[in-house]
Design an enzyme around this catalytic site. Structure first.
Site, PDB file in Angstrom:
ATOM      1  N   LYS A   1      -3.837   5.190   4.473  1.00 12.79           N
ATOM      2  CA  LYS A   1      -3.357   4.039   3.667  1.00 12.79           C
ATOM      3  C   LYS A   1      -4.135   3.476   2.820  1.00 12.79           C
ATOM      4  O   LYS A   1      -5.603   3.005   3.103  1.00 12.79           O
ATOM      5  CB  LYS A   1      -2.690   2.957   4.798  1.00 12.79           C
ATOM      6  CG  LYS A   1      -2.063   1.883   4.255  1.00 12.79           C
ATOM      7  CD  LYS A   1      -1.384   1.087   5.364  1.00 12.79           C
ATOM      8  CE  LYS A   1      -0.443  -0.258   4.844  1.00 12.79           C
ATOM      9  NZ  LYS A   1       0.413  -0.643   5.898  1.00 12.79           N
TER      10      LYS A   1
ATOM     11  N   ASP B   1       6.798  -7.716  11.368  1.00  9.56           N
ATOM     12  CA  ASP B   1       7.213  -7.129  10.078  1.00  9.56           C
ATOM     13  C   ASP B   1       7.955  -6.038  10.530  1.00  9.56           C
ATOM     14  O   ASP B   1       7.996  -5.043   9.911  1.00  9.56           O
ATOM     15  CB  ASP B   1       6.197  -6.638   9.062  1.00  9.56           C
ATOM     16  CG  ASP B   1       6.663  -6.472   7.723  1.00  9.56           C
ATOM     17  OD1 ASP B   1       7.655  -6.860   7.423  1.00  9.56           O
ATOM     18  OD2 ASP B   1       6.041  -5.642   6.813  1.00  9.56           O
TER      19      ASP B   1
ATOM     20  N   ALA C   1       0.930  -1.207  -0.144  1.00 12.28           N
ATOM     21  CA  ALA C   1       0.067   0.017  -0.019  1.00 12.28           C
ATOM     22  C   ALA C   1       0.814   1.159   0.084  1.00 12.28           C
ATOM     23  O   ALA C   1       2.087   1.234   0.152  1.00 12.28           O
ATOM     24  CB  ALA C   1      -1.034   0.015   1.161  1.00 12.28           C
TER      25      ALA C   1
END
Length: 522
Positions: free
Chosen positions: A151, A286, A131
């Site tokens: 986002k 992440d 994104a």
């Protein structure tokens, strides 16, 4: 056929950017270097190798970009020029047109952009593999203007990811079929695990929920800031959150000039990681440098700012207890307990000799204790543990793949912040306290408090439940018991008949004797 086309495209990109030549020149054998020169004939490979690798990953799509993001944290394993180029993948992935982002927002909310946001910055401030982000100003439900980050999901991501994962599943099947080690590594299960998490990342509402959960979990720690989600503006393709301000974690010199305590920052990162993993069983999976900043605001100076919650990992109570016991045993150098835990968990065959496994683990780990992080190569430790695990047929657990990946990221960040950080001594007190909390009186009290609502509901019903149980024992709800009772009744009737027959026989004998005496000549 789709997989074939995608495979051909991957080979084309590899040849176009000279990645085949890059791999061959990394070997020291003269024959392979000569082959590299031959295959490079007729191709323009004047661009630096790091740039070619980065551009190839960008062309191959989001899965390969994420692979590059993980590699970018491993400066101890990569040449500096390649590591510098891969670092650009974290926030310089080519953006898609802002007109596409606006169309996505208007489709998601069903009204024009001007009716959704008071202000909207068309130039994206960050562009990632899944994104991109725009800044805006929105009204919250109380009518207050708030600076927010918007986002927006990249268009067409599902088809691209499905194609790449299809190829990965095919390659995993080859590895599983052709390699003895492949079966032990469970490549099919590993690909399935990444498949699940990548598809979860495509649902931005799920990401918003992950952020909300992490925000609640981290509230009392005062070490990390997580943006608040504006739920009135959240959709599967668009989410809106509190705008965060910070300096990227990779800009260590700038943080040091601002007065941030870098060694403390490194220790805080380890504390955050172990808290999320072992206390909550819910961790940010992440954690590459592009997703982590540091606040310089006076009210929150020196705290981490965590971003991008598309991929999170979860651990069961069994996983947490097993891992905590392993870590604690490692820190205490109790290699026998580590070996016993591997056997108890079923990670190695039950007939494995504990003393042999203990000796092998000691040989791998002992040389690395009492050293600063800069002198420890986790890559080398993992490689030697892999060799050892192959000898003992240790099975790699797919549910822990994300945790393994996050551990690698944590080590890479630790090296950038403070090469002198002793990871073992930083983590050991935390884990020992956690283990004490798991078996101590506080844990018992917490469990009693957690179960109190159930007990409060159950206790008034307990007499009725006991009565129903006893009643059902005599009813027809237990067929086995009824069968037993019927058999017992049949047996009782048979015994009664035999008894009456016996009584009759004896009575007959007595009558005969009586008659004989009364009539001797009868």
């Amino acid at each position: 056929m789709t997989r074939l086309y995608r495979g051909v495209y991957i080979v084309f990109i590899v040849l176009r950017y000279g990645l085949d030549e890059l791999v061959l020149t990394s070997f020291q054998k003269p024959g392979l270097r000569l082959l590299a020169r031959i295959v490079s004939v007729g191709r323009d490979l004047r661009a630096p190798r790091g740039q070619r690798l980065r551009e190839a990953l960008e062309h191959l799509g989001p899965i390969f970009v994420k692979f590059g993001q993980v590699l970018s944290t491993r400066r101890d394993l990569l040449p500096p020029d390649i590591a510098d180029e891969l670092a650009l993948l974290q926030d310089r992935v080519p953006p898609f047109p802002s007109s596409v982002a606006v169309a996505t927002i208007e489709r998601a909310f069903g009204r024009p952009l001007a009716d959704v946001f008071v202000e909207f910055t068309h130039q994206p401030v960050a562009s990632a593999s899944i994104a991109q982000v725009h800044f805006a100003v929105a009204k919250d439900r109380n009518g207050q203007l708030r600076d927010v980050a918007v986002k927006v999901l990249r268009p067409g991501m599902l088809n691209v990811i499905d194609k790449d994962l299809s190829l990965m599943r095919m390659m995993a099947g080859w590895v599983d079929l052709l390699s003895v080690d492949g079966k032990r590594l469970k490549p099919r299960e590993v690909v399935a695990e990444f498949d699940k998490y990548l598809h979860d990342e495509l649902d931005l509402v799920r990401e918003a929920a992950n952020a909300a959960q992490l925000r609640r979990n981290m509230e009392g720690l005062n070490l990390v800031l997580i943006p608040e989600m504006l739920w009135d503006y959240c959709h599967t393709e668009v989410i809106v959150m509190e705008r965060m301000n910070g300096v990227p974690i990779s800009q260590v010199d700038r943080l040091r000039e601002a007065g941030v305590d870098i060694p403390k920052l490194a220790r805080d990162g380890v504390t955050i990681f172990f808290t999320q993993v072992f206390r909550d069983g819910f961790f940010h999976a992440d954690m590459h440098p592009g997703n982590i900043q540091v606040s310089l605001d006076p009210a929150t100076f020196g705290r981490y700012v965590s971003l991008d919650f598309g991929i999170v990992g979860t651990l069961t109570e069994f996983d947490k207890e097993y891992l905590a016991q392993n870590f604690t045993a490692f820190f205490r150098r109790d290699y026998k307990r580590v070996a016993e835990l591997h056997v108890e968990s079923g990670w190695v065959p039950a007939d494995t000799r504990v003393d042999e496994l203990e000796s092998a683990i000691r040989a791998v780990c002992e040389p690395y204790f009492d050293r600063p992080l800069k002198e420890i190569s986790l890559g080398l430790v993992l490689m030697r543990l892999f060799q050892t695990s192959r000898r003992f047929n240790v099975e790699i657990q797919p549910q822990l793949v994300l945790l393994q990946k996050t551990l690698l990221n944590i080590e890479g960040l630790g090296r950038q912040l403070d090469p002198e950080l002793d990871l073992w001594s930083t983590a050991k007190p935390f884990l020992e306290k956690w283990m004490l909390d798991q078996v101590g009186p506080k844990k018992l009290w917490d469990q009693l408090v957690a179960e109190a609502p159930r007990y409060a509901k159950l206790l008034p019903e307990l007499p009725r439940l006991v009565h129903d149980f006893l009643k059902h024992r005599q009813g027809e709800d237990n067929p086995q018991l009824q069968t037993l009772i019927q058999e017992q009744r049949r047996t009782n009737r048979l015994l009664q008949r035999l008894m009456w027959c016996g009584v009759g026989f004896v009575a007959g004998l007595l009558v005969m004797q009586f008659l004989v005496r009364l009539h001797p000549h009868f």
